[in-house]
Design a protein around this motif. Structure first.
Motif, mmCIF file in Angstrom:
data_model
loop_
_atom_site.group_PDB
_atom_site.id
_atom_site.type_symbol
_atom_site.label_atom_id
_atom_site.label_comp_id
_atom_site.label_asym_id
_atom_site.label_seq_id
_atom_site.Cartn_x
_atom_site.Cartn_y
_atom_site.Cartn_z
ATOM 1 N N GLY A 1 2.666 12.696 89.543
ATOM 2 C CA GLY A 1 2.423 13.917 88.778
ATOM 3 C C GLY A 1 1.023 14.013 88.227
ATOM 4 O O GLY A 1 0.499 15.107 88.033
ATOM 5 N N ASN B 1 11.314 15.160 92.616
ATOM 6 C CA ASN B 1 12.216 16.009 91.821
ATOM 7 C C ASN B 1 12.320 17.349 92.544
ATOM 8 O O ASN B 1 11.613 17.590 93.529
ATOM 9 N N PRO B 2 13.201 18.245 92.089
ATOM 10 C CA PRO B 2 13.377 19.507 92.821
ATOM 11 C C PRO B 2 12.108 20.333 92.977
ATOM 12 O O PRO B 2 12.013 21.154 93.898
ATOM 13 N N LEU B 3 11.139 20.149 92.094
ATOM 14 C CA LEU B 3 9.907 20.936 92.178
ATOM 15 C C LEU B 3 8.786 20.185 92.888
ATOM 16 O O LEU B 3 7.814 20.804 93.318
ATOM 17 N N LEU B 4 8.895 18.856 92.966
ATOM 18 C CA LEU B 4 7.849 18.042 93.567
ATOM 19 C C LEU B 4 8.395 17.427 94.853
ATOM 20 O O LEU B 4 9.203 16.496 94.824
ATOM 21 N N LEU B 5 7.990 17.978 96.005
ATOM 22 C CA LEU B 5 8.580 17.614 97.287
ATOM 23 C C LEU B 5 8.001 16.326 97.870
ATOM 24 O O LEU B 5 8.492 15.844 98.886
ATOM 25 N N ASP C 1 6.219 18.591 103.025
ATOM 26 C CA ASP C 1 7.486 18.065 102.501
ATOM 27 C C ASP C 1 7.811 16.774 103.255
ATOM 28 O O ASP C 1 8.656 16.745 104.155
ATOM 29 N N ASP D 1 12.407 13.690 97.845
ATOM 30 C CA ASP D 1 11.641 14.462 96.863
ATOM 31 C C ASP D 1 11.640 13.724 95.524
ATOM 32 O O ASP D 1 12.670 13.193 95.088
ATOM 33 N N ASP E 1 0.429 18.209 100.921
ATOM 34 C CA ASP E 1 0.801 19.600 100.664
ATOM 35 C C ASP E 1 1.925 20.024 101.601
ATOM 36 O O ASP E 1 2.052 21.198 101.933
#
Length: 813
Positions: A638, A592-596, A573, A590, A571
């Protein structure tokens, strides 16, 4: 220096004719000595000095001898001395020898020579004999004066310009020619090669160089300079300058002869001394030590705590010193100053020869071992390094700095640089987990700062060889301006400050594992803490964050897979760094930009060790999370969830109803309490099969017997009991059920045997193989793994070899 060469052909023929006539007439005229102003006549009997010409039986004359030999031809090609009778005359060639005189190039002589007549000399020899009476003087010739002659050798040439460009400020580019070999400094690296000279023709081949890295302008200058050397075609030496031209006649390199400092009268500052224990050493005290050689044969200076003086004698390059007398102070600072002072004074007494090169004075003992190394006081070590002007934002402080770099040996290269307040430095390089087990290498030296905040570090090797590094403090870390590319690689050398008390070489990874493709532990996951204080950016392109010096996990990988995916589930970065078995560093920040959280996919992973680091964006930050490795395409960062991987029914932490519980002894007793029929099974008979349905609630994994670990939920009474008779090599007991099941068997003795899956990862049906089964009662308990559903199937008992239960594949297959 010029050679007289003006005798006309007519005068030469006249003289030869005159000599012939005199010889034919039996003349008693005195033959002339073998002085000559030309180089192409065998009978060289001209240009007689006046005093020698007047010699009768014996005469003492003064001869001045030049510092170089010249090519000449007598009976055969040879080298001739250049002589003259008066200092203002021009030199002429001398074809003969002077008995008792030992000539050494590089010196000019004034001699008293006795000239005697020789009766009946050979036809090709002089009728005069020359004998040394006294060597009045022997004077070394300055490098600049020697440079006006035709020889490239014996001079340190300093570059002034190349290819119509001036040398960059604060860089010194040099070359030396000697016996067909050349060497020098490019202002960043030392280089070497070979050359061929034929009169004014010159061919140069650069053979190699060291691999220090310097700022880009200096590296570009180095490249252009070395390329120009390779284009050399001709050279010319005049007025202390060496010019080299290419094949088109264009001047591409211009040098000036370097003027080394004199031993006498120069203020020398000590760099290092030989402690007579294995090599040269230096400390903050050594740089306080000075030496001045006076013209009166006395040496004086400061030895770190006391003033000292001693007598010395010099003859050419040989020297003897001491012993020294000192004042009698005692000093506590700098550290070890009294030890260094004594070591220095003892080294002075061992000195036998010396050499001055550039701004450095080196003294050797009789065996050629270096004892003392000085530099001209106030000379900038950084001048030769040619580093760019520092742009650091802070002055460099005494501290410990570290970094982690890529390595072809072991996991990575750990670099620890400690700058001590007393001016000494310690450099540790350690190839982590080196297969050869070499361990860390520790070197010492000194460091100093400049007014603009740059730091110069001089590392002294065991053999006394010095390597110079230059750094500036930029954005909170040391940035290398000059360093050894061979050792540290070409991606830079950033060093971050670290507490000296915890600076140490790394050990193995925190967690080490052996994993095989296709194992039931897929996905494999382990809880670890990420973060550290070492900058990962130097390890490879795209590497970010701060990592620990030890990998959090090392995996020894076996088997074949289409791909392997590694990700860190948290939880925060985090960042991820993986070193593959071939030494490549893979990095991710990362997904992707939303999943650090970071993800790295490795196609067709090769066999070997994978070292994994988890990084943080702040040094020293602790990032807990779960590291996951999988070869399953349906598992990714994911979709990863423990609920999706472990499909057991939920069980409350506090139970409202009691469940069954049995100790191991109760299992044994349950056999005796069995009320049903006991079937007798004989060795060699037909396999026995029976249908069984189990709804057990007793956790078999809750007890152990002689280190046997069981699994599943079983009943408190056996599902089946049989009596075994006869002899067999092996007894097989297996269960073919409709759900994942287990087996627990109580054997005569008593004993307990357990099994979960017949084939791990491929067949969930359990099977037990009992070697040389003992006769007696056997109780079979069938366990279930899902407490929500009963397990039903067929139990088989047989001594038939190579039997297997029907396969029950995992649900995801």
């Amino acid at each position: 220096m010029r050679i007289q060469n003006k005798t006309s052909i007519l005068a030469l023929l006249s003289l030869v004719l005159l000599v012939g006539l005199l010889t034919a007439c039996g003349s008693s005229s005195t033959a002339q000595p073998k002085f000559e102003s030309k180089t192409n006549e065998t009978d060289a009997s001209q240009a007689l000095p006046a005093n020698a010409e007047q010699a009768s039986e014996s005469k003492t004359i003064t001869l001045y001898v030049g510092s170089e030999l010249a090519d000449c031809t007598g009976v055969a090609p040879q080298k001739c001395m250049l002589v003259k009778e008066n200092p203002d005359d021009e030199y002429v060639m001398f074809y003969d020898q002077i008995a008792g005189f030992e000539y050494e190039e590089g010196y000019e002589y004034e001699l008293l020579v006795q000239v005697e007549k020789v009766e009946n000399p050979p036809a090709d020899a002089s009728n005069l004999k020359y004998t040394l009476v006294e060597e009045v003087s022997k004077t070394p010739v300055d490098a600049a004066e020697v440079a006006t002659g035709p020889s490239l050798e014996g001079v340190l040439w300093v570059l002034q310009s190349y290819a119509n460009a001036n040398v960059l400020p604060d860089t010194k580019i040099t070359v030396e020619f000697q016996d067909g070999k050349l060497s020098g400094n490019t202002g960043c690296n030392r280089y070497f090669g070979a050359y061929q000279q034929d009169d004014e023709a010159l061919e140069i081949a650069v053979g190699g160089k060291t691999t220090m890295a310097c700022p880009e302008p200096i590296m570009a200058q180095e490249q252009a300079y070395l390329a120009a050397l390779g284009e050399a075609a001709t050279f010319e030496i005049a007025d202390g300058q060496l010019t080299i031209a290419n094949a088109d006649g264009d001047v591409i390199l211009t040098y000036a002869a370097d003027q080394p400092p004199e031993l006498v009268g120069t203020d020398w500052q000590l760099v290092s001394y030989n402690n007579d224990k294995g090599g040269l050493v230096s400390s903050s005290a050594t740089e306080l030590i000075t030496a001045i050689f006076g013209e009166d044969g006395k040496l004086a200076g400061f030895s770190g705590c006391n003033n000292y003086h001693a007598a010395y004698e010099v003859d050419g390059e040989t020297i003897s010193i001491g012993p020294a007398a000192t004042t009698r102070k005692m000093c506590a600072e700098p550290q070890n100053v009294m030890e260094d002072e004594l070591g220095y004074l003892l080294a002075l007494e061992r000195v036998a020869t010396f050499e001055i090169k550039d701004d450095k004075l080196t003294m050797y003992d009789e065996e050629g071992t270096r004892q003392l190394v000085y530099r001209v006081a106030g000379a900038e070590i950084a001048a030769e390094a040619g580093a760019e002007p520092a742009t650091g934002d802070q002055p460099v402080a005494a501290a410990t700095y570290r970094t982690l770099l890529p390595s072809d040996i072991g996991d990575a290269l750990l670099v620890i640089l400690t700058l001590n307040p007393d001016g000494t430095v310690k450099l540790i390089t350690d190839h982590l987990d080196d297969p050869a087990g070499e361990g860390p290498v520790e070197q010492g030296g000194r460091w100093e700062t400049t007014e603009d905040g740059r730091v110069t570090i001089t590392i002294v090797a065991d053999d006394g060889e010095e390597t110079i590094y230059e750094f500036e403090l930029k954005d909170g870390h040391l940035r290398a301006l000059k360093y050894d590319v061979t050792l540290f690689g070409g991606k830079g050398l950033p060093l971050h400050e670290y507490e000296p008390t915890v600076a140490s070489t790394a050990k193995r990874a925190f967690v080490t594992l052996d994993l095989t493709a296709g194992a039931p532990l897929d996905p494999f996951f382990v809880s670890v803490n990420g973060g550290g204080d070492l900058d990962a950016s130097a390890l490879g392109e795209g590497c970010k964050g701060f990592i620990h010096e030890q990998p959090v996990v090392s995996i020894d990988w076996e088997g074949d897979a289409d791909f392997a995916e590694i990700f860190f589930f948290s939880d925060h970065d985090p960042t991820l760094v993986i070193r593959t078995p071939d030494g490549e560093y893979l990095c991710s920040d990362d997904t992707n930009p939303l999943l650090l959280d970071p993800t790295i996919e490795i196609p067709n992973p090769t066999k070997g060790e994978y070292d994994i680091w988890v990084g943080s964006y702040q040094p020293g930050q602790l990032l807990p999370g779960v590291l996951v490795l999988t070869t399953r395409p349906d598992v990714n960062i994911g979709t990863f969830s423990l609920d999706n991987l472990i499909t057991r029914a939920s069980v409350p932490e506090v139970l409202t109803t009691e469940i069954g519980h049995l100790e191991a002894e109760q299992f044994f007793q349950s056999v005796q309490k069995h009320q049903g029929d006991i079937v007798k099974v004989e060795a060699g008979g037909e396999p026995l099969t029976v249908e069984i349905s189990s709804e057990g609630t007793v956790p078999a994994f809750d007890f152990t017997f002689e280190n046997v670990q069981c699994n599943g939920f079983v009943s408190d009474f056996p599902d089946y009991v049989f009596e075994w008779t006869g002899e067999a090599e092996q007894l097989a007991i297996y269960f073919e059920g409709d759900e994942d099941s287990t087996l627990v068997v109580v054997t005569p003795g008593p004993g307990i045997a357990c099994n979960d899956d017949a084939v791990a990862g491929d067949n969930l049906n359990p099977m037990l193989l009992i070697s040389e089964p003992a006769e007696g009662l056997y109780a079979v308990f069938v366990g279930r793994l899902n407490q929500e559903e009963p397990v039903s199937g067929e139990l088989t008992i047989t001594d038939v070899a190579s039997v297997q239960p029907e396969p029950l594949a995992p649900a995801d297959q």
